[in-house]
Write an enzyme that holds these catalytic residues in place. Sequence first.
Site, mmCIF file in Angstrom:
data_model
loop_
_atom_site.group_PDB
_atom_site.id
_atom_site.type_symbol
_atom_site.label_atom_id
_atom_site.label_comp_id
_atom_site.label_asym_id
_atom_site.label_seq_id
_atom_site.Cartn_x
_atom_site.Cartn_y
_atom_site.Cartn_z
ATOM 1 N N ASP A 160 53.080 55.252 50.424
ATOM 2 C CA ASP A 160 54.136 56.205 50.080
ATOM 3 C C ASP A 160 55.333 55.993 50.994
ATOM 4 O O ASP A 160 55.176 55.898 52.220
ATOM 5 C CB ASP A 160 53.640 57.645 50.258
ATOM 6 C CG ASP A 160 52.794 58.129 49.100
ATOM 7 O OD1 ASP A 160 52.496 57.332 48.199
ATOM 8 O OD2 ASP A 160 52.414 59.320 49.104
ATOM 9 N N LYS A 171 56.041 58.756 40.947
ATOM 10 C CA LYS A 171 55.186 59.814 40.411
ATOM 11 C C LYS A 171 55.914 60.667 39.374
ATOM 12 O O LYS A 171 57.092 60.975 39.533
ATOM 13 C CB LYS A 171 54.706 60.738 41.539
ATOM 14 C CG LYS A 171 53.814 60.076 42.577
ATOM 15 C CD LYS A 171 53.401 61.089 43.640
ATOM 16 C CE LYS A 171 52.637 60.438 44.780
ATOM 17 N NZ LYS A 171 51.310 59.959 44.359
ATOM 18 N N GLY A 176 47.688 64.773 51.536
ATOM 19 C CA GLY A 176 48.466 65.450 52.566
ATOM 20 C C GLY A 176 47.647 66.101 53.652
ATOM 21 O O GLY A 176 48.183 66.852 54.465
ATOM 22 N N GLY A 217 43.855 61.370 51.704
ATOM 23 C CA GLY A 217 43.256 61.635 53.008
ATOM 24 C C GLY A 217 43.048 60.425 53.885
ATOM 25 O O GLY A 217 42.509 60.542 54.986
ATOM 26 N N GLY A 221 49.242 57.909 51.700
ATOM 27 C CA GLY A 221 50.397 58.776 51.494
ATOM 28 C C GLY A 221 51.047 59.170 52.799
ATOM 29 O O GLY A 221 51.929 58.488 53.321
ATOM 30 N N SER A 222 50.561 60.275 53.372
ATOM 31 C CA SER A 222 51.167 60.803 54.593
ATOM 32 C C SER A 222 50.685 60.075 55.841
ATOM 33 O O SER A 222 51.317 60.162 56.895
ATOM 34 C CB SER A 222 50.835 62.298 54.717
ATOM 35 O OG SER A 222 51.030 62.961 53.483
#
Length: 330
Positions: free
Chosen positions: A23, A80, A152, A250, A271-272
């Site tokens: 991301d 997305k 997240g 995760g 992602g994060s």
Amino acid sequence: MKKGTDLLKKGFAKMVKHGVVMDVTNVEQAQIAEEAGAVAVMALERVPADIRAAGGVARMSDPALIEEIMDAVSIPVMAKCRIGHTTEALVLEAIGVDMIDESEVLTQADPFFHIYKKKFNVPFVCGARNLGEAVRRIWEGAAMIRTKGEAGTGNIVEAVRHMRLMNEAIAQLQRMTDEEVYGVAKFYANRYAELAKTVREGMGLPATVLENEPIYEGFTLAEIIDGLYEVLLEVKKLGRLPVVNFAAGGVATPADAALMMQLGSDGVFVGSGIFKSENPLERARAIVEATYNYDKPDIVAEVSKNLGEAMKGIDITQISEAEKMQYRGD
């Protein structure tokens, strides 16, 4: 690349197999991801951790931002759209993204249905918590599946749960007769009948849907059952999903990525976990190395050293059921 047929869509998905999709929220991050060895980037305005913290309604990112990122890197760019939001998907296809993620990370747009992805030329990736969700998305035209996990959070437990549920369901499917598999297809197809049942109940009628009744994109319940049955038979024959299956939701450390690969993932979405960490470039490189070398603990150990602080995680038990993204769209 010419796009369109299921074969071409699945072919694109296979091109990123064994890799890491990261991301990114701006050009600088996209360039870091490319330098670190990402096979693709997911362009969005906020990473899932920030979406979770901000609350409100999360929508498709500004097309201008996505185009900036597309112009800045040579690797594929994904973006997305909201679950069921066909128009957001059409916009993303129009600007030329390489793949669309119909994502539970964004606020769900359609409470009844996902997008019928076979109408599009661009390939789609969709999340799934279990075999039923995966089979429905594949029948609708998804070229790639990923675990939903709990985005997240920096907590791998839900991604592990979803992969184990998928693996066990496939193992049980392989022990079934074709007649039993057909029964599973009928059960999985019931999800498409919810709109028709809700309307009938609102009219004071029995909530019964006939198999010859069109209920989704012109398809009758019987046609949907047959379509899901075909996908399930393919899963039974292959002993795995007939499309690429990535881990997501995760992943925060190289060891997380290696664990998901050991459980049978074909690759990893992060992602994060990268840009919410202390040292994004080194962590990104380490996760790429661990994904490629998941079965070599000595390499995973080496790349895990001196990465600085990982993203601050969230205990899943501290998140209310209403706040969990994984329940959006089934």
